[in-house]
Design a protein around this motif. Structure first.
Motif, PDB file in Angstrom:
ATOM      1  N   GLU A 104       1.043  -1.444   0.483  1.00 25.89           N
ATOM      2  CA  GLU A 104      -0.179   0.095  -0.376  1.00 25.89           C
ATOM      3  C   GLU A 104       1.054   1.663   0.150  1.00 25.89           C
ATOM      4  O   GLU A 104       1.794   0.925   0.829  1.00 25.89           O
ATOM      5  CB  GLU A 104      -0.397  -0.179   1.621  1.00 25.89           C
ATOM      6  N   VAL A 105       0.475   2.492  -0.434  1.00 21.44           N
ATOM      7  CA  VAL A 105       1.093   3.432  -0.805  1.00 21.44           C
ATOM      8  C   VAL A 105       0.425   4.985  -0.802  1.00 21.44           C
ATOM      9  O   VAL A 105      -1.095   4.125  -1.080  1.00 21.44           O
ATOM     10  CB  VAL A 105       2.550   3.764  -1.838  1.00 21.44           C
ATOM     11  N   ALA A 106       0.163   5.448   0.070  1.00 26.58           N
ATOM     12  CA  ALA A 106      -0.328   6.738   0.127  1.00 26.58           C
ATOM     13  C   ALA A 106      -0.810   7.041  -1.691  1.00 26.58           C
ATOM     14  O   ALA A 106      -0.280   7.459  -2.174  1.00 26.58           O
ATOM     15  CB  ALA A 106       0.219   7.839   0.921  1.00 26.58           C
ATOM     16  N   GLU A 165       1.411   7.988  -8.483  1.00 29.60           N
ATOM     17  CA  GLU A 165       1.900   8.672  -9.547  1.00 29.60           C
ATOM     18  C   GLU A 165       3.824   8.204  -9.258  1.00 29.60           C
ATOM     19  O   GLU A 165       4.235   7.511 -10.149  1.00 29.60           O
ATOM     20  CB  GLU A 165       1.708   9.843 -10.220  1.00 29.60           C
ATOM     21  N   LYS A 166       4.510   8.513  -8.288  1.00 29.26           N
ATOM     22  CA  LYS A 166       5.823   8.778  -8.048  1.00 29.26           C
ATOM     23  C   LYS A 166       6.092   7.036  -8.379  1.00 29.26           C
ATOM     24  O   LYS A 166       6.806   6.646  -8.920  1.00 29.26           O
ATOM     25  CB  LYS A 166       5.817   9.087  -6.982  1.00 29.26           C
ATOM     26  N   ARG A 202       6.661  -4.714 -13.053  1.00 33.21           N
ATOM     27  CA  ARG A 202       5.491  -3.855 -13.664  1.00 33.21           C
ATOM     28  C   ARG A 202       4.788  -4.027 -12.017  1.00 33.21           C
ATOM     29  O   ARG A 202       4.771  -4.953 -11.248  1.00 33.21           O
ATOM     30  CB  ARG A 202       4.960  -5.470 -14.040  1.00 33.21           C
ATOM     31  N   ILE A 203       3.797  -3.123 -11.574  1.00 30.44           N
ATOM     32  CA  ILE A 203       2.828  -1.907 -10.849  1.00 30.44           C
ATOM     33  C   ILE A 203       1.727  -2.076 -11.605  1.00 30.44           C
ATOM     34  O   ILE A 203       1.380  -1.275 -12.716  1.00 30.44           O
ATOM     35  CB  ILE A 203       4.045  -0.603 -10.438  1.00 30.44           C
ATOM     36  N   GLU A 204       1.204  -2.322 -10.617  1.00 30.59           N
ATOM     37  CA  GLU A 204      -0.358  -2.476 -10.985  1.00 30.59           C
ATOM     38  C   GLU A 204      -1.166  -1.855  -9.699  1.00 30.59           C
ATOM     39  O   GLU A 204      -0.449  -2.463  -8.423  1.00 30.59           O
ATOM     40  CB  GLU A 204      -0.789  -3.441 -11.634  1.00 30.59           C
TER      41      GLU A 204
END
Ligand code: AMP
Length: 629
Positions: free
Chosen positions: A518-520, A525-526, A542-544
């Motif tokens: 989890e990210v804020a 986008e970062k 790969r990030i989704e």
């Protein structure tokens, strides 16, 4: 110089312990040996088993006693026969290069005449359990009037087992000027009292904070519905193919039931409880030590003094009645500097108990999720792949068969052959777990106001509320444990590549070939940009955004996302394992996916058969015992 020499231990002992692999002193040895070597202090050491405490008191004793004399000079009292034999064995090993050292083990359940004979021959160190020791004292078969040192090992356990009076009687036969060294894993009031009673101004040593468990133990809990307990337990075991564990139950009937079910289901397990004869106990313990058993199912009392290294997991199938017992249970893993996991399988009502234990051990638990059937299948598959990869090939033996094997496979490509080998195990797991339901039970915990929205251990973050919406987005990354990432590694990897702060990363869930984190919301986008064009060992990272839920739809109380390969829309097909039957959520929020609920509707029916010869008998057929807390 050898660090034990620097601590003041002589060469012949150092040579012996070097052979045992003791290169550096453990923290408790480092701190207690110089104090104990003076021989002039009473001593209290708060230390778990597995920390090296036997050598911490054993090496100074060997330095301080006069082995030219053949009368009892040291008495070591400990709670169990196993520990008694272990200590005796350790002392014999440490002193193997020293002449005329006589150590006798005095414990119940074995021939007293042998022990009396050994005592008569002359001993300097007596290692004893209190009951048998008192018996021998009452027969006037031993003289403790010249004892210089008494060690009370696992004092809390001895008191738990009701040995207070026996200890009083035994110590009354020893001289007042002797020094007493007390070791205990916990320091309840009763231990404090005996410390006060028998010692003057003792030197106190606490390894870690008071009552804190071993720092190398990770404590996890799983919340399940009571009726799913056995299935959940099995799934945890299946998710850990290399498990070498001790499973704690509250009653001997429970230990027997679990062991029987496990054996029926094809696991190497057996039970250890108070109704077994000493001979039966020894047999079970031998099989466990030899690794013929992978799981030992035990009651608290039966497991006292169990001293086996390399236990990977302690599983609290039932939480202990006494909080202190949790420390004893979990202390059976993470011995000798190793790491270990202590798992508690609880129902929602027991969460309060977990919070109490957290206060006792001074450490937070991680809330873990029962793996999905898919997680298990994947984990087992890769365990098999690693096994195949690492297997030692006996070139000579196999050579004669190689031509025939080659002939058999000549039509198949390398890829086909690999797939077939993997499928041997994989198909069975796939079959067994294809309809496996989600076993996690949703529980809302009321936490104190000041704790809400705060971060616990990583892997357990209370979602920060934002008008009912989460401030976090759950992301998928195609790296996982097979790439040798754990939570910490992954956090570092994410932060390095994206330059976001670790504080804005929430729960990290490392799976086999992939993970979730989890990210804020503001950092999504970062992260996406940061990982653009990045590859890991030649593989594109790969990030989704995970599953159906983006931040704007995930509310505070919601649990596990649809996640990898299981959600209805956005279904992913990777590695060819597609299990989804097109997910849908029923009105009640219960997951109904690809037949995931079939097991439950199929009352008492099989979970699919196949793997591990599952008998189809479900635990919920049995009434659940009432819990005492
Ligand atoms: P104990 O707490 O005494 O039961 O010791 C736990 C385990 O650690 C035993 O298997 C000991 O042999 C081992 N051990 C104790 N001290 C050391 C040391 N300094 N280096 C390596 N292993 C040790």
């Amino acid at each position: 110089m050898n660090p034990f020499i620097e601590l003041g231990i002589r060469h012949d002992i150092v040579n012996a312990i070097s052979e045992l692999g003791f290169e550096n002193p453990t923290p408790i040895q480092e701190q207690s040996i110089p104090v104990l070597l003076t021989g002039s202090n009473d001593f209290v050491g708060l230390a778990q088993t597995g920390t090296g405490k036997t050598a911490a008191f054993g090496l100074p004793l060997l330095e301080l006693l006069d082995f030219e004399e053949n009368y009892p000079q040291a008495l070591i009292l400990c709670p169990t026969r196993e520990l008694c034999l272990q200590i005796t064995n350790d002392l014999n090993n440490y002193s193997k290069n020293m002449p005329n050292v006589h150590v006798v083990a005095v414990y119940g359940g074995a021939s007293i005449s042998d022990q009396l004979r050994q005592i008569k021959r002359g001993v300097q160190i007596v290692v004893a359990t209190p009951g048998r020791m008192l018996d021998i004292i009452n027969r006037k078969a031993i003289d403790f009037s010249k004892v210089k040192f008494v060690v009370l090992d696992e004092a809390d356990e001895m008191l738990n087992m009701g040995f207070q009076e026996d200890i009083d009687s035994i110590l009354s036969t020893t001289p007042d000027e002797k020094k007493t060294w007390l070791f205990s894993a916990t320091m309840p009031a009763e231990v404090r009292r005996i410390a006060k009673k028998y010692m003057t101004d003792p030197h106190e040593l606490t390894m870690g904070t008071k009552n804190t468990g071993n720092a190398n133990i990770e404590h996890e809990y799983y919340i399940i519905r009571a009726r799913d307990k056995y299935a959940a337990f099995k799934r945890i075991v299946d998710f850990n193919p290399e498990i070498f564990g001790i499973v704690f139950c509250r009653t001997k009937i429970e230990t027997q039931e679990i062991a029987e079910s496990l054996i029926k289901d094809g696991y190497n397990a057996d039970s250890l409880h108070g109704d077994l004869s000493q001979q039966q106990r020894d047999k079970v313990m031998k099989r466990y030590r030899d690794r013929s058993l992978q799981l030992l199912i035990a009651t608290d009392v039966a497991a006292r003094g169990i001293d086996v290294n390399d236990v990977t997991h302690v599983i609290n199938y039932s939480l202990p009645d006494e909080l202190e017992n949790y420390t004893h249970r979990s202390g059976r893993t993470a011995r000798a500097g190793k790491t270990g996991v202590s798992i508690s399988i609880i129902n929602g009502k027991e969460l309060g108990k977990i919070r109490q234990i957290e206060r006792v051990i001074g450490k937070k638990f991680i809330k873990a999720e029962i793996p999905t059937g898919f997680d298990v299948v994947e984990k087992q598959l890769f365990a098999l792949v690693h096994k195949v990869h690492n297997v030692e090939v006996n070139e000579q033996q196999i050579e004669q068969y190689t031509p025939r094997i080659m002939e058999e496979f000549k039509e198949l490509s390398k890829e086909d052959i690999i797939k077939r080998f993997a499928s041997l195990e994989f198909n069975r797991f796939l079959e067994y777990y294809k309809n496996a339901p989600d076993l996690n039970a949703a529980v809302e915990e009321r936490r104190p106001f000041e704790e809400r929205g705060e971060r616990g251990e990583r892997g357990e973050r209370a979602p920060r509320s934002n008008g009912g919406k989460s401030e976090f987005t759950r992301l998928f990354i195609n790296l996982g444990s097979v790439d040798e990432f754990n939570r910490g590694d992954l956090l570092g990897y994410i932060c390095n590549n994206t330059k976001i702060s670790g504080r804005t990363v929430g729960k990290i869930d490392v799976k086999g070939v992939y993970s979730f984190f989890e990210v804020a919301n503001d950092d999504v986008e970062k992260v996406m940009t940061g990982f653009k064009g990045i590859d890991f060992k030649g593989r594109e990272v790969r990030i989704e955004v995970s599953g159906e839920g983006t931040s704007s739809t995930r509310t505070g109380g919601e649990r596990r996302e649809g996640g990898y390969n299981r959600s209805g829309g956005g279904e992913r097909r990777e590695g060819g394992y597609n299990r989804s039957g097109g997910g849908e959520r029923s009105g009640s929020g219960e997951r109904r996916e690809g037949g995931f609920n079939r097991e439950r509707s199929n009352a008492g029916g099989s979970t699919g058969g196949g793997f591990r010869d599952f008998s189809g008998k479900r635990r919920e057929d049995r009434p659940e015992r009432r819990r005492r807390f």
